[in-house]
Design an enzyme around this catalytic site. Structure first.
Site, PDB file in Angstrom:
ATOM      1  CB  CYS A  91      -3.978  -2.749  -5.324  1.00 13.61           C
ATOM      2  SG  CYS A  91      -2.429  -1.876  -5.583  1.00 13.61           S
ATOM      3  CG  HIS A 357      -2.157   0.073  -0.671  1.00 14.43           C
ATOM      4  ND1 HIS A 357      -2.796  -1.150  -0.613  1.00 14.43           N
ATOM      5  CD2 HIS A 357      -2.076   0.385  -1.999  1.00 14.43           C
ATOM      6  CE1 HIS A 357      -3.101  -1.548  -1.840  1.00 14.43           C
ATOM      7  NE2 HIS A 357      -2.661  -0.637  -2.692  1.00 14.43           N
ATOM      8  CB  CYS A 387      -7.849   1.354  -8.606  1.00 12.08           C
ATOM      9  SG  CYS A 387      -6.732   2.207  -7.475  1.00 12.08           S
TER      10      CYS A 387
END
Length: 401
Positions: A91, A357, A387
């Site tokens: 990510c 996301h 994270c």
């Protein structure tokens, strides 16, 4: 060392990551190419002066494989001479490509580069790439991998955060995102996505659910109980024997939404801006990455922020705004608690719970969101942090010019 400047940032709206989502018909290459075109058209630079383009892609296979960045460069009519690469550090990938561009400028190796990312989660589903950390027993026996959702519930249990806490946070994320969209706070960075007929298929973020209430979210079942009972909860308790058990509090309503989207960020030296008549909007002051225990998995934003601030000689009170990716409600909640940050400084326009996301693009998207809001409020410094799976994290500090 040279300064690296942030000249502009653009992003697509985020479309629902399913086959009924507005962006499902748009290929990942097209999403990325449209951001590159918009960045060039808005700033009127000669694309042959761009010395590198990096794009985060977390599922780099099929339509998102084969060095998608180079293909998108060609599709965006940047000419034949601009190289490109794609990067996967889960990510944080989109933010890492911007940081790599900045590092090359700081070192004097190049004058201008573009970082960003793309993820079409409706076309290339999450988890499509497999990987030894998930599937190879020889690896998982030595380094137990905690699924993200179970790790989120584990952190919530360690922090003493309840279902009410994480739902309340999610409701506020929806409220803030809906307000920001209505007020036009995203408009500076946002570009419409067009189809092959040059028709606009999406102009605003699609996943926001205005009017979401705690009562609505309270009806949702915990999403990661089954995974926890498949042995992962037992692994967690071996590492944290003081816990009686894991409280499964995260649901689809207080976790990040699955979406499609892309972003591109223009980074360059002062000389590049002067030669192209561009005024820098911010300086990329510093950036850091680290890894923590893969059992906690999502616990990196707090220590990586501490590392970043120590390197810069700054305190948390020196930072005006924070963008902490809302992979799950617990991530920003734990961050806020660790640094005693008021809600008026963190994710002020909502986050991934409401907006979504798109894995490889989110870091670059958040950087643009942060810059726009610093400018809107007349503030100076901001930190973006995310994270990433297997316990990794990245953080970037920018300062407005």
């Amino acid at each position: 060392m040279n300064d690296a400047y942030l000249y502009d940032a653009v992003r697509t709206p985020r479309g629902k990551g399913r086959n009924t989502g507005a962006l499902h018909e748009i290929t990942p290459v097209s999403l990325a190419a449209q951001t590159l075109k918009a960045l060039r058209d808005r700033n009127d630079f000669d694309p042959r002066l761009i010395e590198e383009v990096g794009l985060g892609v977390v599922m780099p296979l099929g339509e998102q494989g084969a060095d998608l960045a180079r293909t998108a460069i060609l599709a965006a009519d940047y000419g034949d001479t601009v190289p490109g690469y794609q990067l996967n550090r889960f990510c944080v990938s989109g933010l890492d490509t911007v940081n790599q561009a900045a590092a090359a400028v700081m070192a004097g190796l190049i004058d201008a580069a573009i970082g960003g990312g793309v993820e079409s989660m409706s076309r290339v589903p999450i988890g499509s790439d497999g990987g030894a950390i998930y599937t190879d027993p020889a690896i998982t026996r030595r380094f137990p991998y905690m699924p993200n959702g179970v790790a989120a519930d584990l952190i919530a249990s360690l922090e003493g955060l309840t279902r009410e806490d994480v739902d309340t946070y999610a409701v506020e994320s929806q409220r803030r995102a809906a307000h920001a969209r209505a007020a036009g706070y995203f408009s500076r960075s946002l570009i419409p996505v067009r189809n092959m007929l040059d028709e606009i298929v999406l102009a605003d973020d699609e996943a926001i659910r205005p009017g979401t209430t705690s009562a609505d979210l309270g009806k949702l079942a915990p999403a990661f109980t089954t995974a926890g009972k498949q042995g992962f909860e037992a692994i967690a308790l071996r590492h944290y024997p003081g816990l009686e058990g894991i409280s499964h509090v995260h649901t689809s309503g207080n976790s990040s939404a699955i979406v499609d989207g892309a972003a591109a960020v223009l980074v360059g030296s002062r000389g590049f801006g002067e030669r192209n008549g561009l005024k820098p909007r911010a300086r990329l002051r510093h950036f850091s990455s680290l890894a923590t225990s893969p059992i906690l998995n999502l616990g990196g934003p707090v220590p990586v922020t501490r590392k970043l601030l120590a390197r810069c000689g700054l305190a948390i009170s020196d930072i005006d705004l924070f963008e902490v990716n809302e992979a799950f409600s617990v991530v920003p909640l734990a961050y806020q608690r660790a640094f005693d940050i008021g809600a008026d400084r963190l994710n002020v326009n909502g986050g991934a719970i409401a907006l979504g996301h798109p894995l490889g693009a989110t870091g670059a998207i958040l950087l643009g969101t942060l810059l726009d809001e610093l400018e809107r409020r007349g503030l100076q410094r901001g930190i973006v942090t995310l994270c990433a799976a297997a316990g990794q994290a990245t953080a970037t500090l920018i300062e407005r010019i």
